[in-house]
Design a protein around this motif. Structure first.
Motif, PDB file in Angstrom:
ATOM      1  N   LEU A 101      41.324 -12.240   7.458  1.00 20.11           N
ATOM      2  CA  LEU A 101      40.270 -11.691   7.237  1.00 20.11           C
ATOM      3  C   LEU A 101      39.696 -12.247   5.559  1.00 20.11           C
ATOM      4  CD1 LEU A 101      39.608  -7.750   7.688  1.00 20.11           C
ATOM      5  CD2 LEU A 101      38.816  -9.881   9.734  1.00 20.11           C
ATOM      6  N   GLY A 102      40.186 -13.016   5.276  1.00 22.28           N
ATOM      7  CA  GLY A 102      39.880 -13.426   4.042  1.00 22.28           C
ATOM      8  C   GLY A 102      41.430 -13.920   2.747  1.00 22.28           C
ATOM      9  N   LYS A 103      41.519 -14.434   2.500  1.00 25.38           N
ATOM     10  CA  LYS A 103      42.977 -14.545   0.951  1.00 25.38           C
ATOM     11  C   LYS A 103      42.069 -15.003   0.112  1.00 25.38           C
ATOM     12  CE  LYS A 103      43.529 -19.321   2.420  1.00 25.38           C
ATOM     13  NZ  LYS A 103      44.153 -20.086   2.812  1.00 25.38           N
ATOM     14  N   GLY A 104      42.522 -14.099  -1.372  1.00 30.85           N
ATOM     15  CA  GLY A 104      42.179 -14.615  -2.835  1.00 30.85           C
ATOM     16  C   GLY A 104      43.542 -14.281  -3.249  1.00 30.85           C
ATOM     17  N   PHE A 163      41.572  -0.361  10.716  1.00 28.79           N
ATOM     18  CA  PHE A 163      40.966  -0.876   9.653  1.00 28.79           C
ATOM     19  C   PHE A 163      41.407  -2.213   9.546  1.00 28.79           C
ATOM     20  CE2 PHE A 163      43.134   2.831  11.216  1.00 28.79           C
ATOM     21  CZ  PHE A 163      42.969   3.948  10.318  1.00 28.79           C
ATOM     22  N   ALA A 164      41.909  -2.617   7.613  1.00 30.47           N
ATOM     23  CA  ALA A 164      41.401  -3.464   7.204  1.00 30.47           C
ATOM     24  C   ALA A 164      42.965  -3.453   6.245  1.00 30.47           C
ATOM     25  CB  ALA A 164      40.370  -4.408   6.127  1.00 30.47           C
ATOM     26  N   ILE A 165      43.573  -4.142   6.136  1.00 29.96           N
ATOM     27  CA  ILE A 165      44.819  -3.461   5.223  1.00 29.96           C
ATOM     28  C   ILE A 165      44.754  -4.937   4.425  1.00 29.96           C
ATOM     29  CG2 ILE A 165      46.632  -5.300   7.048  1.00 29.96           C
ATOM     30  CD1 ILE A 165      48.778  -2.664   5.636  1.00 29.96           C
ATOM     31  N   LYS A 166      45.613  -4.433   3.322  1.00 26.70           N
ATOM     32  CA  LYS A 166      45.809  -5.633   2.549  1.00 26.70           C
ATOM     33  C   LYS A 166      46.349  -6.194   1.248  1.00 26.70           C
ATOM     34  CE  LYS A 166      43.928  -6.914  -1.981  1.00 26.70           C
ATOM     35  NZ  LYS A 166      43.373  -6.726  -3.447  1.00 26.70           N
ATOM     36  N   VAL A 167      47.620  -7.341   2.010  1.00 29.06           N
ATOM     37  CA  VAL A 167      48.839  -7.326   1.511  1.00 29.06           C
ATOM     38  C   VAL A 167      49.226  -8.492  -0.102  1.00 29.06           C
ATOM     39  CG1 VAL A 167      50.493  -8.800   3.059  1.00 29.06           C
ATOM     40  CG2 VAL A 167      48.736  -7.545   4.096  1.00 29.06           C
ATOM     41  N   ILE A 168      49.716  -7.796  -0.129  1.00 26.67           N
ATOM     42  CA  ILE A 168      49.938  -8.193  -1.785  1.00 26.67           C
ATOM     43  C   ILE A 168      51.487  -8.751  -2.345  1.00 26.67           C
ATOM     44  CG2 ILE A 168      49.945  -8.074  -3.989  1.00 26.67           C
ATOM     45  CD1 ILE A 168      47.792  -5.788  -4.157  1.00 26.67           C
ATOM     46  N   SER A 169      51.751 -10.024  -1.495  1.00 27.02           N
ATOM     47  CA  SER A 169      53.793 -10.382  -1.521  1.00 27.02           C
ATOM     48  C   SER A 169      54.246 -10.103  -3.348  1.00 27.02           C
ATOM     49  CB  SER A 169      53.374 -11.388  -1.459  1.00 27.02           C
ATOM     50  OG  SER A 169      54.629 -12.562  -1.574  1.00 27.02           O
ATOM     51  N   LEU A 170      55.049  -9.017  -2.822  1.00 29.88           N
ATOM     52  CA  LEU A 170      55.661  -8.662  -3.830  1.00 29.88           C
ATOM     53  C   LEU A 170      56.586 -10.125  -4.900  1.00 29.88           C
ATOM     54  CD1 LEU A 170      58.006  -5.609  -2.775  1.00 29.88           C
ATOM     55  CD2 LEU A 170      56.176  -5.635  -5.295  1.00 29.88           C
ATOM     56  N   SER A 197      37.402 -14.728  10.269  1.00 29.00           N
ATOM     57  CA  SER A 197      36.967 -13.855  10.012  1.00 29.00           C
ATOM     58  C   SER A 197      35.447 -13.892  10.271  1.00 29.00           C
ATOM     59  CB  SER A 197      37.429 -13.896   9.004  1.00 29.00           C
ATOM     60  OG  SER A 197      37.173 -14.347   7.593  1.00 29.00           O
ATOM     61  N   PRO A 198      34.286 -13.293   9.584  1.00 27.66           N
ATOM     62  CA  PRO A 198      32.817 -12.918   8.840  1.00 27.66           C
ATOM     63  C   PRO A 198      33.595 -14.153   7.714  1.00 27.66           C
ATOM     64  CG  PRO A 198      34.036 -11.188  10.003  1.00 27.66           C
ATOM     65  CD  PRO A 198      35.084 -11.960   9.874  1.00 27.66           C
ATOM     66  N   ARG A 199      34.284 -14.048   6.757  1.00 24.36           N
ATOM     67  CA  ARG A 199      34.380 -15.179   5.962  1.00 24.36           C
ATOM     68  C   ARG A 199      34.566 -16.188   5.719  1.00 24.36           C
ATOM     69  NH1 ARG A 199      36.436 -10.271   4.287  1.00 24.36           N
ATOM     70  NH2 ARG A 199      36.667  -9.640   2.290  1.00 24.36           N
ATOM     71  N   SER A 200      34.763 -16.612   7.073  1.00 21.86           N
ATOM     72  CA  SER A 200      34.415 -17.940   7.486  1.00 21.86           C
ATOM     73  C   SER A 200      33.227 -18.489   7.666  1.00 21.86           C
ATOM     74  CB  SER A 200      34.892 -18.993   8.466  1.00 21.86           C
ATOM     75  OG  SER A 200      34.908 -18.078   9.355  1.00 21.86           O
ATOM     76  N   LEU A 201      31.676 -17.884   8.207  1.00 19.41           N
ATOM     77  CA  LEU A 201      30.734 -18.022   8.006  1.00 19.41           C
ATOM     78  C   LEU A 201      30.120 -18.605   7.308  1.00 19.41           C
ATOM     79  CD1 LEU A 201      29.526 -14.982  10.544  1.00 19.41           C
ATOM     80  CD2 LEU A 201      30.271 -17.123  11.300  1.00 19.41           C
ATOM     81  N   SER A 202      30.709 -18.085   5.865  1.00 16.67           N
ATOM     82  CA  SER A 202      30.350 -18.882   4.871  1.00 16.67           C
ATOM     83  C   SER A 202      29.495 -20.093   4.285  1.00 16.67           C
ATOM     84  CB  SER A 202      30.867 -17.909   3.076  1.00 16.67           C
ATOM     85  OG  SER A 202      31.706 -18.716   3.282  1.00 16.67           O
ATOM     86  N   ARG A 203      30.314 -21.007   5.371  1.00 14.79           N
ATOM     87  CA  ARG A 203      30.273 -22.656   5.828  1.00 14.79           C
ATOM     88  C   ARG A 203      29.231 -23.134   6.403  1.00 14.79           C
ATOM     89  NH1 ARG A 203      35.638 -20.774   4.416  1.00 14.79           N
ATOM     90  NH2 ARG A 203      36.496 -22.084   2.083  1.00 14.79           N
ATOM     91  N   ILE A 204      28.642 -21.721   7.152  1.00 12.89           N
ATOM     92  CA  ILE A 204      27.456 -22.218   7.829  1.00 12.89           C
ATOM     93  C   ILE A 204      26.226 -23.278   7.579  1.00 12.89           C
ATOM     94  CG2 ILE A 204      26.022 -21.527   9.761  1.00 12.89           C
ATOM     95  CD1 ILE A 204      27.878 -19.569  10.701  1.00 12.89           C
ATOM     96  N   SER A 205      26.312 -22.951   6.351  1.00 10.42           N
ATOM     97  CA  SER A 205      25.148 -23.153   5.697  1.00 10.42           C
ATOM     98  C   SER A 205      25.549 -24.583   5.105  1.00 10.42           C
ATOM     99  CB  SER A 205      24.504 -22.706   5.163  1.00 10.42           C
ATOM    100  OG  SER A 205      23.256 -22.765   4.159  1.00 10.42           O
TER     101      SER A 205
END
Length: 598
Positions: A35-38, A53-60, A323-331
């Motif tokens: 769904l996204g990354k940061g 659910f959404a699951i946030k994965v943080i690499s150790l 992901s829905p976040r990719s829609l931010s590039r439509i405009s």
């Protein structure tokens, strides 16, 4: 949370496994699309039985220091206390050998920023904006009054929209207790530049009043399509904020009630600024009925094209990680939660432009202080020596007169940028490929040699030629790390390069960039939360530095700062290349051919 892992560890598991087991609740989750990354975290859609659910994965393996581990633990400790209908819920936290997992509310319509960017003229209908504003205010009042917590990064990108189009405040990575912030004598400049209050920029710290300011900026962004203090340069943005210089465009139809609310929030004197409770009593909410204040009216009137797009993105059978976040590039007038507006780098990615500007700022401040002999505003600590990061480019080949540019990374990934603006990465064993039809897209398609689409055969032939040339005709200063057998091709790809008189600059999709200079000096830059990581490789010796902004003035006698300034001429050359790149968007030999400038 266990944090006793060395940054030198060789294990790596960059991809989230298909199934994740929560030992606390004895539950297995099936992982679907990203769904996204940061930063060092990825967020995936996960299902268990009939629940999503959404699951946030943080690499150790990415936790480079104890302080970053403490930051994650603080985020978890704060978030697990929160229970409110307008705050994303944290249901569970657990970890395995490779990752820390946070199980969260699933909000299928992405961020409020996504929604703004997909509306006509990239701004919201005023009635919708007022609904979202009330929900954000309720969440913030709960944080302040009942939990005694400051969020410290309220903005449209940190507000998620649920399946009923209810706004939910998210991302508590900067959150802290009100009492902790009051006790702190060294106030950091945390948050997002466009939404910082004047007193935060002046290092007087965060407060409930600075949260009110951020909400005012968010409301303005919903109504007018961009933050009130957006500019082309970070310092200009800060100056506008401190002088409270903004205007309300007359060409946008906004009621006097909303204009009055904004003018009473965006006040440079914090004591005269409307409080959260004052805002909730403002006349702007007089037209809201009970149901609309909870978002139900928005769900029924949701634009069909936006709703259908999101439904398509949620399909588990989708090949690409959309992901829905990719829609931010439509405009074409896409808005971002950065401190910069229409910066020169926006043609390739505002996020990458911000990263390059961060590298420039750190270099300039570090070298200015070193040359003047003044106290150091940037510290440069050695993290390790004779170790090269996985993303270090060990070989490259320029075939742009024929079909493109390719390189080999230390972890064995080979990645290529083609003349049609597409990109490919392939695993060291050449079994799995990731393909981006446009290099700046988040989504990619996976395939193997057995199921290659006919349309991609020519590109595979090209990257094979690059690989063959690099493997058999070029000598690498360091060998490929053969232990990285589980790297994924979608983790990184090249997006730009630029040749100059004395070397070459290469930019990867996560903001990592490498500058190879004549004289066998190579610099690798990576970003890490509030710091940057710089690797200097010279004549077979490798040193990794962590550059951080000092919370207080320190003597310039620090040993590691002296060591990195020994490479001052190389750092200056790198900063000049970054400036040229941000200014003209050039990609060297590809510039005249690519349909979208880097």
């Amino acid at each position: 949370m266990h944090r006793g892992r060395s940054p030198h560890r060789t294990e790596s598991k960059p991809l989230c496994p298909q199934y994740i087991f929560d030992p606390k609740y004895q539950t297995t989750y099936t992982i679907h699309q990203c769904l996204g990354k940061g930063g060092f975290a990825y967020v995936y859609r996960a299902t268990s039985d009939s629940e999503t659910f959404a699951i946030k994965v943080i690499s150790l393996s990415k936790i480079q220091s104890p302080s970053y581990g403490d930051k994650i633990q603080r985020e978890i400790d704060i978030h697990k206390r929160l229970q409110h209908s307008n705050i994303v819920s944290l249901f569970s936290t657990f970890q395995d050998e490779f990752n820390v997992y946070l199980l969260l509310d699933y909000c299928p319509y992405g961020t409020l920023l996504d929604y703004i960017n997909t509306r006509p003229h990239t701004r919201l209908n005023e009635s919708h904006a007022v609904v979202f504003l009330k929900q954000i205010l309720k969440a913030t009042r709960y944080l302040h009054s009942e939990c005694k917590i400051l969020h410290r990064d309220i903005k449209p990108g940190n507000v998620l929209l649920s399946s009923s189009m209810t706004a939910k405040l998210a991302d508590f990575g900067f959150a802290c207790s009100i009492s902790e912030e009051r006790r702190n004598q060294q106030h950091s400049l945390c948050g997002t530049p466009n939404y910082l209050a004047p007193e935060v920029i002046d290092r007087r710290g965060h407060s409930v009043a600075t949260e009110a300011w951020a909400i005012g900026c968010t409301f303005y962004c919903m109504l007018y399509g961009k933050p009130p203090f957006e500019s082309n340069h970070l310092q200009k943005t800060y100056d506008m904020i401190k002088m409270c210089t903004y205007y309300l465009p007359e060409y946008v139809s906004v009621t006097q009630r909303s204009k009055d609310l904004i003018s009473r929030i965006l006040v440079d004197n914090a004591s005269k600024r409307l409080s959260i409770s004052d805002m909730l009593r403002h006349d702007v909410f007089s037209t809201l009925n009970r149901s609309s204040s909870h978002g139900s009216s928005l769900n029924s009137n949701l634009d069909y094209s936006y709703s259908k797009s999101c439904q398509n993105l949620l399909s588990p059978s989708a090949v690409s990680s959309r992901s829905p976040r990719s829609l931010s590039r439509i405009s074409s007038r896409v808005n971002v939660d950065s401190g910069l507006g229409n910066d020169p780098s926006s043609s390739f990615s505002r996020g990458l432009g911000k990263t390059l500007e961060k590298y420039i700022r750190f270099i300039d401040v570090l070298l200015d202080d070193a040359s003047s002999g003044s106290s150091s505003r940037i510290s440069a600590e050695i993290s390790d020596e004779n170790v090269l990061p996985d993303l270090f480019v060990i070989k490259w080949v320029d075939y742009t007169n024929r079909f493109g540019f390719g390189c080999t990374l230390k972890n064995g990934i080979r990645t290529a940028l083609f003349l049609d603006d597409s990109a490919i990465s392939v695993t060291p064993d050449e079994r799995l490929f990731a393909y981006w039809p446009r290099k700046m897209q988040d989504e990619c398609n996976f395939f193997t040699r057995r199921n290659i689409a006919t349309s991609l055969l020519e590109l595979i032939e090209k990257i094979d030629k690059m690989r063959h040339y690099m493997d058999f005709n070029l000598h690498a200063s360091v060998p490929v790390d053969e232990t990285k057998g589980d790297v994924s091709p979608d983790s990184i790809h090249i997006v730009a390069f630029k040749k100059f008189n004395h070397g070459i600059f290469m930019l990867l999709s996560d903001g990592t960039c490498q500058v190879n200079l004549s004289g066998y000096v190579k610099l690798l830059f990576r970003t890490l939360v509030d710091s940057i990581l710089v690797t200097v490789s010279h004549n077979g010796h490798h040193v990794n530095f962590v550059l951080q902004e000092n919370q207080e003035s320190v003597s310039p006698r620090h040993q590691s700062s002296v060591q990195i300034t020994e490479y001052a001429s190389a750092l200056v050359a790198a900063a000049d290349v970054f400036r040229d790149f941000c200014r003209d968007g050039s990609t060297g030999n590809l510039a005249p051919i690519l349909t979208t400038a880097c």
